[in-house]
Design a protein around this motif. Sequence first.
Motif, PDB file in Angstrom:
ATOM      1  N   GLY A 258       2.657  -4.389   5.867  1.00 22.72           N
ATOM      2  CA  GLY A 258       2.274  -3.117   5.435  1.00 22.72           C
ATOM      3  C   GLY A 258       2.547  -2.887   4.136  1.00 22.72           C
TER       4      GLY A 258
ATOM      5  N   ALA B  20      -1.886  -3.502   2.887  1.00 25.93           N
ATOM      6  CA  ALA B  20      -1.789  -2.206   2.667  1.00 25.93           C
ATOM      7  C   ALA B  20      -2.945  -1.717   1.578  1.00 25.93           C
ATOM      8  N   ALA B  21      -3.185  -2.718   0.704  1.00 33.67           N
ATOM      9  CA  ALA B  21      -4.312  -2.328  -0.235  1.00 33.67           C
ATOM     10  C   ALA B  21      -4.989  -3.476  -0.704  1.00 33.67           C
ATOM     11  N   TYR B  22      -6.172  -3.430  -1.207  1.00 38.05           N
ATOM     12  CA  TYR B  22      -6.984  -4.246  -1.945  1.00 38.05           C
ATOM     13  C   TYR B  22      -6.956  -4.087  -3.444  1.00 38.05           C
TER      14      TYR B  22
ATOM     15  N   SER C 171      -1.035  -4.228 -13.470  1.00 38.87           N
ATOM     16  CA  SER C 171      -1.333  -2.867 -14.211  1.00 38.87           C
ATOM     17  C   SER C 171      -0.243  -1.629 -13.790  1.00 38.87           C
ATOM     18  N   SER C 172      -0.152  -1.657 -12.394  1.00 37.82           N
ATOM     19  CA  SER C 172       0.787  -0.803 -11.993  1.00 37.82           C
ATOM     20  C   SER C 172       1.529  -1.166 -10.779  1.00 37.82           C
TER      21      SER C 172
ATOM     22  N   PRO D 290       4.782  -3.128 -11.864  1.00 32.31           N
ATOM     23  CA  PRO D 290       5.716  -2.546 -12.531  1.00 32.31           C
ATOM     24  C   PRO D 290       6.511  -1.383 -11.715  1.00 32.31           C
ATOM     25  N   GLN D 291       5.590  -0.736 -10.711  1.00 38.16           N
ATOM     26  CA  GLN D 291       6.183   0.462  -9.851  1.00 38.16           C
ATOM     27  C   GLN D 291       6.673  -0.353  -8.759  1.00 38.16           C
ATOM     28  N   GLY D 292       6.632  -1.529  -8.505  1.00 35.04           N
ATOM     29  CA  GLY D 292       6.889  -2.000  -7.131  1.00 35.04           C
ATOM     30  C   GLY D 292       6.290  -1.338  -6.046  1.00 35.04           C
ATOM     31  N   THR D 293       5.190  -0.936  -6.121  1.00 28.38           N
ATOM     32  CA  THR D 293       4.335  -0.314  -4.682  1.00 28.38           C
ATOM     33  C   THR D 293       4.327  -1.329  -3.883  1.00 28.38           C
ATOM     34  N   HIS D 294       4.251  -2.605  -3.951  1.00 28.87           N
ATOM     35  CA  HIS D 294       4.072  -3.481  -2.737  1.00 28.87           C
ATOM     36  C   HIS D 294       5.341  -4.555  -2.847  1.00 28.87           C
TER      37      HIS D 294
END
Lengths: 281, 385, 308
Positions: free
Chosen positions: B192, B239-241, B247-248, B251-255
């Motif tokens: 996830g 969770a995402a493709y 790019s983001s 740096p943002q630690g989204t995954h």
Amino acid sequence: MSARPATDRALGVWGVLVLVFLFVPIAVIVVYSFNTGRLLASWEGVGLDAYTAALSNQEIIATVSTSVRAAAGAAAVAVVLGTLCGYALARRPGGRSGRLVTALLGLVLVTPEIVSGVALLPWFVSLGVDQGLTIFNSGWVRLVVSHSLFATAVVTFLVRARMQGMDASLEEAAADLYTPPLRRFRLITLPLLLPSVLAGALMAFTLSLDNTIISAFVQVSGATPWPVYVFSAVRAGLRPELAAMSAVMLLLTLAALAAVALVLRRGGGSKDAVDALSGVR
Amino acid sequence: MNLNDNTPRLLAPAARVAGLPRRTFLAGLAAAVGAPLLAACGGSSGGSGGSGSAATLRAYSWSAYDDPKMLAEFTAKHGPKVLVDSYSSNEEMIAKLAAAKGTSGYDLVIPTGVFVPQMAANGLLQELDHAKLPNLANLDKAFRGQEWDAGNKYTVTKYWGTTGFVYDTKVITRELATWEDFFDAAANEASGKTSLVDDPGEICAMLCFARGWHQSTTDKAQLDEIETFLVDKLAPHIAAYDSAPGSSAIPQGTHALMHCWNGDARRGILASSEQSRWKWVLPGPKTNLWMDNWAIVKGSANSDAAHQLINYVLDPAVAIKQVDFVGYGTGITGSEEEAGKLKLGLLDMIFPPAAQLATMYTGVINEGQERRMAIVNKMKAKAGS
Amino acid sequence: MTSPRRALRRAGPAGLLAVPTLAWLALFFVAPVGLVFWYSLGRKPGLYQTHANDVLSLDRYGEALSDTFTASFAGTLRIGLAGTALCLAIGLPFAYWLAVKVRPQRRFLVLALVLVPFWTNFLIRTIGWQVVLSPEGFASRTLQGLGLIDEPFSMLFTRGAVLLGVVYNYLPMMILPLYVALDRVDGSLREASKDLGANRWRTMLQVTLPLARPGIVAGLLLVFIPLMGDYVTAAVLGGARGNMVGQLVASQFQQAQNWALGSAMAVVLILVISATILATAVAGAVCTRLLTRRRRVELAGLAEGSPA
């Protein structure tokens, strides 16, 4: 007796909660537009950097300008076609062409945008390249035509609703006084329709500015509209400049709204404004 | 009130009279119809008038694939402005060009090498005029005349790179080194919180690398197994493709676990506030080696300016700036030594050591391509249901 | 009083005024959408050709109705129905409050407040939610600050986020028609109902809501239909989980270059939407018939029992 204020108060609380809910992302965008960081969601500090960057970024200005011009064109087309059609539908509802147009406009309103988008792109290419009508290779023309469909439907139904609410006696009286049809339309009908026409123009303008899916399909490089630019930025990394430009556009929209409300108030009072905007009467 | 003059009088209710004033009517009507038309006409004529002075080059490229400072310097030195739109997969770019039949408005595209032969065969690319590209000599011999474009008829190497993944050491505390480790982490700690690049070829290639099959296999049994694995075992954890996590997402630690390309990963790690948190892995036993190329779109109106830009970036001084910004090798002779001298950050992510280079190889586009696209579509549909 | 027909004749050739719109729609709506139906019967001849209609068949529909895509349609329908129901649940009390309880002078202000977000760009509003729901966003920080959770909470890339975004984006489209319909209900009818002894709930359920039914129907349609075709909100907030049918259709045109299959999927989408609306309309009519039949029997009994 004490139960009444309780439910009333509950409804009031619910109303306020819904309004707060509606404003949460707007507030967030406005606040984060003051973010001095490189990425929108990573807060670093307060400053006007994003605003200066957005207003000096040629690409952003170009996309906003494309969107505004396309919206203006779409609104113009929608107002002209919609007023004529709404008038025709209200005054001659039984005609075969009237019924056909109503059905078609209804279909336009219920077609999902993705279907319109995938239908229009091959059609424009076919008209522009195969048939040689090079006007359809222009980004502006494509955007205006695609946005005008839904907007025309909206304006038609607004104008028709208002005309049906108006009785025909004023026009009849003018006809009795030997006023030719064109003058009758210009001097009597149009002024009475004005609130609906203005509301329709405003709705058409807003819907066109907002249109993402159809624009993503039909747009031509060099005439990229603002929502498509933002959509591709979602994949490439959102920057605070986008929030700054959105805040600026929101301010301008509110100013335009205030101006329209003023014109409507001078014409017929605030109840007229509310009715016009909601299509009543 | 003089009843004897011949002015027609209208007996109307007061409320209606309020709606009749001519001033308001004219003002409103003008606003509703006239002004937008004027704005539209003024805008479009202004636009067409302005473009006559200097050409504007329109490039359709991957996101963040050119140093903006370099592009500004090009404009200052040579004149043409460069505007860049981005796509996240070759398929998207090809679909756009094919659908537009020459009216796309783009002058330059950056196809990955394996797609070039069919693009050229289908009339999407224009032949390059080598007379306008003297700097082509700067390109290392190993990068000239690739098997998909012998003689550089249509393309010139822009970057070369490889595929791997990045993981968050705070979430995944063990060491990951192979593609099997990637699948294992995706199913466990990073379930996830995993993202894949939005490229059908790359996604299907992952299992091929792990199992020792050729990444562009057309064997039906292997493709069926790839489909079962991706759709049933891997899709639920994605969770995402995202083709550009640098790019983001980084740096943002989204995954926590991100499938990505080396230069993009390097950019993301350098931009992150906690560089040591992220670890880049070039997975074994095998991985992909790809090459992206400059190509001119057939029907481009600014062919000369396009050639100028390509020639400009083949200059070693300019190329090294691109290497630093994007994090991929350019194939210019001597750029690796130059980069070493300038001590660019995370150098081994741009130029992997020879031992790792030996594990990389290029794929091909063949009949399996359609099947791979269908498999990934199924994967995406499964995730959403 | 002049008869309506004479007045219409004197109104001039009003019917002709509809012709420009008819022509515009025929050229830019009927023709392209008809083309989509036409393409759906074709096929994809090769890797780089987009479509060919040399061999007509319904095979594309077979592909479009394959297992995975049906699952995707089912998922989209779930979000569509849940989103519409939530919009109704949230919007109806609000519209009722606005139309009935708020003072007339204040109504314009509240309506404007509802519409201001509507006039912000749709994508920007969705991105606002992305910022709120991201692991560093203030939703997560507030919950952590309140001590309710220990680690950064991410609602992003979940189906819940998609539902939230979708409800948010389409709420004004539900509120406006509901407000207009409830506003049109004559206040005196409500008063009469109360005079006859009905309490507030009965008045609302049996007088106000049935009279506002056209508005409710309009609101449901204006939300459900665009929602089914929308994939932008789902893409921004849901990531892989937010795969809606619109995304599949778009990718057939924008990546796979399979116009025949994409057209077939678009047609199936239209059919699914129409079928759902039809089913709901039938269900609604049946429910209404059952409810009113009960009431009708009561009144008939009373009338027979009362003195002539």
